[in-house]
Structures are given as C-alpha cells and as structure tokens.
Design a protein around this motif. Structure first.
Motif, short mmCIF file in Angstrom:
data_model
loop_
_atom_site.label_atom_id
_atom_site.label_comp_id
_atom_site.label_asym_id
_atom_site.label_seq_id
_atom_site.Cartn_x
_atom_site.Cartn_y
_atom_site.Cartn_z
N THR A 76 -60.47 2.65 152.01
CA THR A 76 -61.67 2.27 151.29
C THR A 76 -62.92 2.43 152.16
OG1 THR A 76 -61.77 -0.08 151.93
CG2 THR A 76 -60.31 0.51 150.10
N ASN A 77 -64.04 2.67 151.49
CA ASN A 77 -65.33 2.76 152.16
C ASN A 77 -66.38 2.15 151.23
OD1 ASN A 77 -67.57 3.38 153.65
ND2 ASN A 77 -67.28 5.59 153.64
N LEU A 78 -66.93 1.02 151.63
CA LEU A 78 -67.95 0.33 150.86
C LEU A 78 -69.29 0.48 151.57
CD1 LEU A 78 -68.92 -1.67 148.64
CD2 LEU A 78 -68.18 -3.52 150.16
N THR A 79 -70.30 0.99 150.86
CA THR A 79 -71.64 1.15 151.40
C THR A 79 -72.55 0.10 150.78
OG1 THR A 79 -71.30 3.53 151.64
CG2 THR A 79 -73.57 2.74 151.73
N LYS A 87 -73.78 -0.49 147.00
CA LYS A 87 -74.38 0.78 146.59
C LYS A 87 -73.31 1.75 146.10
CE LYS A 87 -77.44 4.46 148.30
NZ LYS A 87 -78.17 4.97 149.50
N LEU A 88 -72.29 2.00 146.96
CA LEU A 88 -71.20 2.91 146.63
C LEU A 88 -69.87 2.34 147.12
CD1 LEU A 88 -72.85 6.27 147.80
CD2 LEU A 88 -72.52 5.58 145.41
N TYR A 89 -68.80 2.68 146.41
CA TYR A 89 -67.47 2.25 146.85
C TYR A 89 -66.49 3.38 146.54
CZ TYR A 89 -63.21 -0.57 147.34
OH TYR A 89 -61.99 -1.07 147.73
N VAL A 104 -67.00 4.11 142.70
CA VAL A 104 -67.88 3.18 142.00
C VAL A 104 -69.31 3.41 142.44
CG1 VAL A 104 -68.37 0.78 141.43
CG2 VAL A 104 -66.02 1.47 141.95
N GLU A 105 -70.19 3.63 141.47
CA GLU A 105 -71.62 3.72 141.75
C GLU A 105 -72.28 2.46 141.20
OE1 GLU A 105 -75.53 6.55 140.85
OE2 GLU A 105 -73.57 7.07 140.02
N PHE A 106 -72.96 1.74 142.09
CA PHE A 106 -73.61 0.50 141.68
C PHE A 106 -75.07 0.77 141.33
CE2 PHE A 106 -70.05 -0.81 144.26
CZ PHE A 106 -69.53 -1.89 143.57
N LYS A 107 -75.47 0.33 140.15
CA LYS A 107 -76.84 0.41 139.68
C LYS A 107 -77.31 -1.02 139.44
CE LYS A 107 -75.98 4.92 137.58
NZ LYS A 107 -76.10 5.76 136.36
N PRO A 108 -78.60 -1.24 139.18
CA PRO A 108 -79.05 -2.61 138.92
C PRO A 108 -78.23 -3.27 137.82
CG PRO A 108 -80.94 -1.17 139.23
CD PRO A 108 -79.72 -0.29 139.19
N ARG A 109 -77.51 -4.33 138.18
CA ARG A 109 -76.70 -5.12 137.24
C ARG A 109 -75.56 -4.33 136.59
NH1 ARG A 109 -79.07 -10.53 136.07
NH2 ARG A 109 -80.73 -10.64 137.61
N LEU A 110 -75.13 -3.24 137.21
CA LEU A 110 -74.09 -2.41 136.60
C LEU A 110 -73.24 -1.72 137.65
CD1 LEU A 110 -73.23 -1.42 133.70
CD2 LEU A 110 -74.57 0.63 134.17
N ALA A 111 -71.93 -1.66 137.40
CA ALA A 111 -71.00 -0.89 138.24
C ALA A 111 -70.31 0.15 137.37
CB ALA A 111 -69.97 -1.81 138.88
N VAL A 112 -70.49 1.42 137.71
CA VAL A 112 -69.85 2.51 136.97
C VAL A 112 -68.64 2.98 137.76
CG1 VAL A 112 -70.14 4.79 135.94
CG2 VAL A 112 -72.06 3.18 135.98
#
Length: 231
Positions: A76-79, A87-89, A104-112
């Motif tokens: 795993t790599n969490l930024t 920010k990114l996972y 996973v791309e993190f946006k304001p109040r959202l994880a895609v």
C-alpha cells in the motif's frame, strides 16, 4: 478485496475529532499472530511533516480459504496533504499469484475507488467528512494516524471518522477511542510499557498500546489476533 481481514475494521455512525498537522516519522516491522501462531509480518514506513507525506506498507501473511492455505501479499501507498488530508491511495494484492488492485482518489468530501479484481473492474464512491482518517483492513501501520488524532489533554472517549478503502462505498463510518492508561503489557516473549487505548464499534473491540506515537501492539481477543512490533 478478496483477502480475509485479520483484524476487521467495523464502522458505525458518529462524530469526529478535529484534524491537525502532525509530524510522524516511523519505520518498523510488525509480527502478525493468529490463535497464538505466527502467520506473517508487516514492514512499514511513515514519513509525515505537518501531516503531509506518505505511509507505505508491505504485509505478507498466510490465510486459509476453502480449507486451503494461501499466501497473501499486500502493498500500500497512502499520500496525504497537510493536516493528514488523504489525497491518493494505492493497494495491490497478490493471493497465491492472483493479482488485484485498488486505487482511490480523494476529492473534497468524496473518495472514488477503482477496483481491478482481475476478472472484472468496478468503481465505487463514498461520501466522507472533511477530517476522515484512512484505516484499511490488514494495514496495521494506519493505526498510528488514528492515535495521533487523540487529544491526550482532553482524555476520555473520543470519536473519529474513518474510511476503510477495501470496503468501497460501505467503508465510511466512525469509531470511538478511549485512553485506558499507561501500563506494562506482554509483547511477544517479553514485556513493554506504553499507553493503552481501547477502540470500539458495536461489533468489535480493539486493544492498542503505543509509546510516543509508535504503535507497539494491536490485539483483538474476539478474532484471536495479535500484532506486535519487532523492529
């Protein structure tokens, strides 16, 4: 993902503590035990200045699936941005040579979340609070970020929003953390000293011990699972 959680992170609805910048520099190895027997290790590196940086891990363990032993390797790599904002996972999983991945791309109040399961791909989205902490299944170094948010001056029971990436759209919730106090505890064949924390959801209780921000031991009696630091 397909692997069975050693220490499952179960979630509930709740409130979160306030986010703040954190400097966490740590590198080590955890030994993983199940029912008193060694089943694997996790190597990790945490490099955070004012909460920004990376958290990397490699977890290798053996599990039994359909009465067959299988070797699992998770990388795993969490930024994180400042104040530990995700920010990114990236996660890659290899189970007996079968590869899967999660981005996973993190946006304001959202994880895609984009899952590549080998035979299929799918995308999930989870709505998050602004101060959500990433706490993924079978990634034990992530617990250090949770404990770093605990207010030692306020003490008592404190609630934190968390997100478990491998659970996709169902991975958001909260857990309660209580400081039990400083104590001596068994760790491997010896003993150590540290602050004892209890993490709870309606279906799971996790006992954690840490010293100056370094996670030393994680224990879940219900799962007969124990993880402790060896380096």
């Amino acid at each position: 993902m397909a692997q069975k959680a050693i220490i499952a992170v179960l979630v509930l609805v709740g409130l979160a503590g306030a986010a703040s910048g954190q400097d966490i520099m740590d590198k080590g190895v955890f030994a993983i035990y199940r029912e008193g027997k060694p089943i694997g290790t996790e190597e990790f590196t945490i490099s955070l200045l004012n909460g920004a940086g990376t958290v990397k891990s490699k977890t290798a363990f053996r599990m039994v699936q359909n009465a067959e032993p299988k070797d699992v390797v998770l990388k795993t790599n969490l930024t994180l941005d400042a104040n530990m904002v995700p920010k990114l996972y990236d996660l890659t999983s290899e189970i007996s040579f079968q590869k899967q991945s999660l981005k996973v791309e993190f946006k304001p109040r959202l994880a895609v979340c984009t899952f590549d399961l080998g035979t299929e791909q799918r995308t999930d989205a989870a709505i998050l609070a602004a101060d959500t902490i990433v706490l993924d299944d079978n990634v034990f170094c992530h617990w250090a970020m949770l404990l770093s948010r605990y207010d030692m001056k306020a003490k008592g029971t404190q609630s934190f929003n968390i997100f478990v990436p491998q659970q996709g759209k169902n991975g958001y919730g909260a857990i309660a953390v209580t400081l039990v106090g400083k104590e001596s505890f068994a760790m491997g064949l010896g003993r150590s000293k540290g602050q004892h924390f209890r993490v709870q959801s309606p279906n799971l209780t996790v006992e954690l011990w840490a010293d100056e921000g370094r996670v030393l031991k994680i224990q879940v009696a219900a799962n007969k699972a124990e993880v402790f630091r060896v380096e």
